[in-house]
Design a protein around this motif. Structure first.
Motif, PDB file in Angstrom:
ATOM      1  N   VAL A 148      -2.933   8.374  -3.792  1.00 15.46           N
ATOM      2  CA  VAL A 148      -3.491   7.146  -4.343  1.00 15.46           C
ATOM      3  C   VAL A 148      -2.386   6.110  -4.239  1.00 15.46           C
ATOM      4  CG1 VAL A 148      -4.442   6.044  -6.395  1.00 15.46           C
ATOM      5  CG2 VAL A 148      -4.908   8.474  -5.962  1.00 15.46           C
ATOM      6  N   SER A 149      -2.674   4.992  -3.589  1.00 13.59           N
ATOM      7  CA  SER A 149      -1.643   3.978  -3.406  1.00 13.59           C
ATOM      8  C   SER A 149      -2.263   2.597  -3.362  1.00 13.59           C
ATOM      9  CB  SER A 149      -0.865   4.227  -2.109  1.00 13.59           C
ATOM     10  OG  SER A 149       0.121   3.241  -1.916  1.00 13.59           O
ATOM     11  N   SER A 150      -1.518   1.633  -3.873  1.00 18.11           N
ATOM     12  CA  SER A 150      -1.943   0.239  -3.791  1.00 18.11           C
ATOM     13  C   SER A 150      -1.191  -0.496  -2.683  1.00 18.11           C
ATOM     14  CB  SER A 150      -1.693  -0.457  -5.136  1.00 18.11           C
ATOM     15  OG  SER A 150      -0.329  -0.337  -5.503  1.00 18.11           O
ATOM     16  N   GLU A 151      -0.337   0.220  -1.957  1.00 21.41           N
ATOM     17  CA  GLU A 151       0.450  -0.382  -0.886  1.00 21.41           C
ATOM     18  C   GLU A 151      -0.238  -0.145   0.462  1.00 21.41           C
ATOM     19  OE1 GLU A 151       4.616   0.435  -0.899  1.00 21.41           O
ATOM     20  OE2 GLU A 151       4.645   0.699  -3.076  1.00 21.41           O
ATOM     21  N   LEU A 152      -0.775  -1.218   1.042  1.00 18.73           N
ATOM     22  CA  LEU A 152      -1.517  -1.096   2.297  1.00 18.73           C
ATOM     23  C   LEU A 152      -0.696  -0.494   3.438  1.00 18.73           C
ATOM     24  CD1 LEU A 152      -3.684  -4.339   2.267  1.00 18.73           C
ATOM     25  CD2 LEU A 152      -4.395  -2.001   1.814  1.00 18.73           C
ATOM     26  N   PRO A 153       0.561  -0.890   3.634  1.00 12.63           N
ATOM     27  CA  PRO A 153       1.320  -0.254   4.723  1.00 12.63           C
ATOM     28  C   PRO A 153       1.470   1.255   4.518  1.00 12.63           C
ATOM     29  CG  PRO A 153       2.414  -2.262   3.992  1.00 12.63           C
ATOM     30  CD  PRO A 153       1.320  -1.976   3.014  1.00 12.63           C
ATOM     31  N   GLU A 154       1.629   1.675   3.278  1.00  7.78           N
ATOM     32  CA  GLU A 154       1.741   3.102   2.981  1.00  7.78           C
ATOM     33  C   GLU A 154       0.426   3.820   3.286  1.00  7.78           C
ATOM     34  OE1 GLU A 154       4.016   5.380  -0.383  1.00  7.78           O
ATOM     35  OE2 GLU A 154       2.266   4.391  -1.272  1.00  7.78           O
ATOM     36  N   ILE A 155      -0.666   3.223   2.894  1.00 10.23           N
ATOM     37  CA  ILE A 155      -1.984   3.813   3.154  1.00 10.23           C
ATOM     38  C   ILE A 155      -2.215   3.952   4.657  1.00 10.23           C
ATOM     39  CG2 ILE A 155      -4.477   3.417   2.996  1.00 10.23           C
ATOM     40  CD1 ILE A 155      -3.856   1.961   0.294  1.00 10.23           C
ATOM     41  N   LEU A 156      -1.982   2.871   5.383  1.00 13.40           N
ATOM     42  CA  LEU A 156      -2.229   2.884   6.821  1.00 13.40           C
ATOM     43  C   LEU A 156      -1.263   3.796   7.568  1.00 13.40           C
ATOM     44  CD1 LEU A 156      -2.988  -0.903   7.295  1.00 13.40           C
ATOM     45  CD2 LEU A 156      -4.629   0.980   7.439  1.00 13.40           C
ATOM     46  N   GLY A 157      -0.044   3.917   7.073  1.00 13.96           N
ATOM     47  CA  GLY A 157       0.957   4.723   7.751  1.00 13.96           C
ATOM     48  C   GLY A 157       0.899   6.204   7.450  1.00 13.96           C
ATOM     49  N   MET A 158       0.314   6.577   6.314  1.00 16.03           N
ATOM     50  CA  MET A 158       0.369   7.977   5.876  1.00 16.03           C
ATOM     51  C   MET A 158      -0.975   8.700   5.892  1.00 16.03           C
ATOM     52  SD  MET A 158       3.516   8.712   5.174  1.00 16.03           S
ATOM     53  CE  MET A 158       3.207  10.287   4.403  1.00 16.03           C
ATOM     54  N   ASN A 181      -8.723   6.770   9.900  1.00 20.45           N
ATOM     55  CA  ASN A 181      -7.632   5.810  10.043  1.00 20.45           C
ATOM     56  C   ASN A 181      -7.409   5.331  11.476  1.00 20.45           C
ATOM     57  OD1 ASN A 181      -5.520   4.130   9.441  1.00 20.45           O
ATOM     58  ND2 ASN A 181      -4.120   5.731   8.821  1.00 20.45           N
ATOM     59  N   LYS A 182      -8.092   5.852  12.443  1.00 20.82           N
ATOM     60  CA  LYS A 182      -7.904   5.392  13.830  1.00 20.82           C
ATOM     61  C   LYS A 182      -8.380   3.944  13.962  1.00 20.82           C
ATOM     62  CE  LYS A 182      -8.306   9.925  15.896  1.00 20.82           C
ATOM     63  NZ  LYS A 182      -9.102  10.819  16.716  1.00 20.82           N
ATOM     64  N   GLY A 183      -7.442   3.048  14.257  1.00 20.89           N
ATOM     65  CA  GLY A 183      -7.781   1.649  14.450  1.00 20.89           C
ATOM     66  C   GLY A 183      -8.056   0.873  13.175  1.00 20.89           C
ATOM     67  N   LEU A 184      -7.838   1.477  12.035  1.00 19.25           N
ATOM     68  CA  LEU A 184      -8.089   0.812  10.753  1.00 19.25           C
ATOM     69  C   LEU A 184      -7.016  -0.236  10.507  1.00 19.25           C
ATOM     70  CD1 LEU A 184      -9.885   0.813   8.214  1.00 19.25           C
ATOM     71  CD2 LEU A 184      -8.353   2.549   7.255  1.00 19.25           C
ATOM     72  N   ASP A 185      -7.408  -1.375   9.906  1.00 17.65           N
ATOM     73  CA  ASP A 185      -6.428  -2.413   9.608  1.00 17.65           C
ATOM     74  C   ASP A 185      -6.526  -2.851   8.147  1.00 17.65           C
ATOM     75  OD1 ASP A 185      -8.575  -4.262   9.410  1.00 17.65           O
ATOM     76  OD2 ASP A 185      -8.402  -4.771  11.521  1.00 17.65           O
ATOM     77  N   ALA A 186      -5.490  -3.543   7.701  1.00 12.69           N
ATOM     78  CA  ALA A 186      -5.402  -3.984   6.312  1.00 12.69           C
ATOM     79  C   ALA A 186      -6.544  -4.933   5.948  1.00 12.69           C
ATOM     80  CB  ALA A 186      -4.052  -4.635   6.060  1.00 12.69           C
ATOM     81  N   GLU A 187      -6.930  -5.796   6.877  1.00 11.78           N
ATOM     82  CA  GLU A 187      -8.002  -6.769   6.604  1.00 11.78           C
ATOM     83  C   GLU A 187      -9.307  -6.057   6.236  1.00 11.78           C
ATOM     84  OE1 GLU A 187     -10.415 -10.470   8.712  1.00 11.78           O
ATOM     85  OE2 GLU A 187      -8.731  -9.554   9.760  1.00 11.78           O
ATOM     86  N   THR A 188      -9.646  -5.011   6.970  1.00 11.91           N
ATOM     87  CA  THR A 188     -10.864  -4.254   6.681  1.00 11.91           C
ATOM     88  C   THR A 188     -10.802  -3.642   5.285  1.00 11.91           C
ATOM     89  OG1 THR A 188     -11.183  -3.771   9.020  1.00 11.91           O
ATOM     90  CG2 THR A 188     -12.312  -2.327   7.453  1.00 11.91           C
TER      91      THR A 188
END
Length: 103
Positions: free
Chosen positions: A58-68, A86-93
């Motif tokens: 559980v994380s509120s940090e988008l780079p952590e979510i997308l990276g892990m 997570n394939k191709g997922l971005d922070a905006e989405t």
């Protein structure tokens, strides 16, 4: 009391791992720790997954979510708003889904 935040996090995780769980839930595992300790916690989480343990982060940090994450579940108002591979997922989405804005 004399350990750094990162080392405190590692000890808490180690205590839970001593129970040999199949799934572990880590809520904000890198909150409040320095960048070096974050990298160590991320590496440790990757090792756990490689050993066959399921990790729910559980994380509120988008780079952590997308990276892990392999899969991302976005919650909104206490309910599942969407589940993404997570394939191709971005922070905006993720932000639009969390805010209830059509992506």
């Amino acid at each position: 009391a004399t350990l750094s935040g990162g080392n405190q996090q590692k000890i808490v995780i180690a205590k839970w791992l001593a129970t040999t769980p199949k799934v572990i839930i880590l809520d904000e595992p890198t909150k409040g720790i320095d960048i070096g300790s974050k990298a160590a916690v991320h590496g440790f989480m990757a090792e756990l997954v490689a050993q066959g343990l399921s990790v729910i982060m559980v994380s509120s940090e988008l780079p952590e979510i997308l990276g892990m994450s392999d899969r991302v579940v976005v919650m909104r108002e206490g309910r599942v708003a969407s589940v993404y591979d997570n394939k191709g997922l971005d922070a905006e989405t993720l932000v639009k889904t969390a805010a209830g804005i059509a992506a």
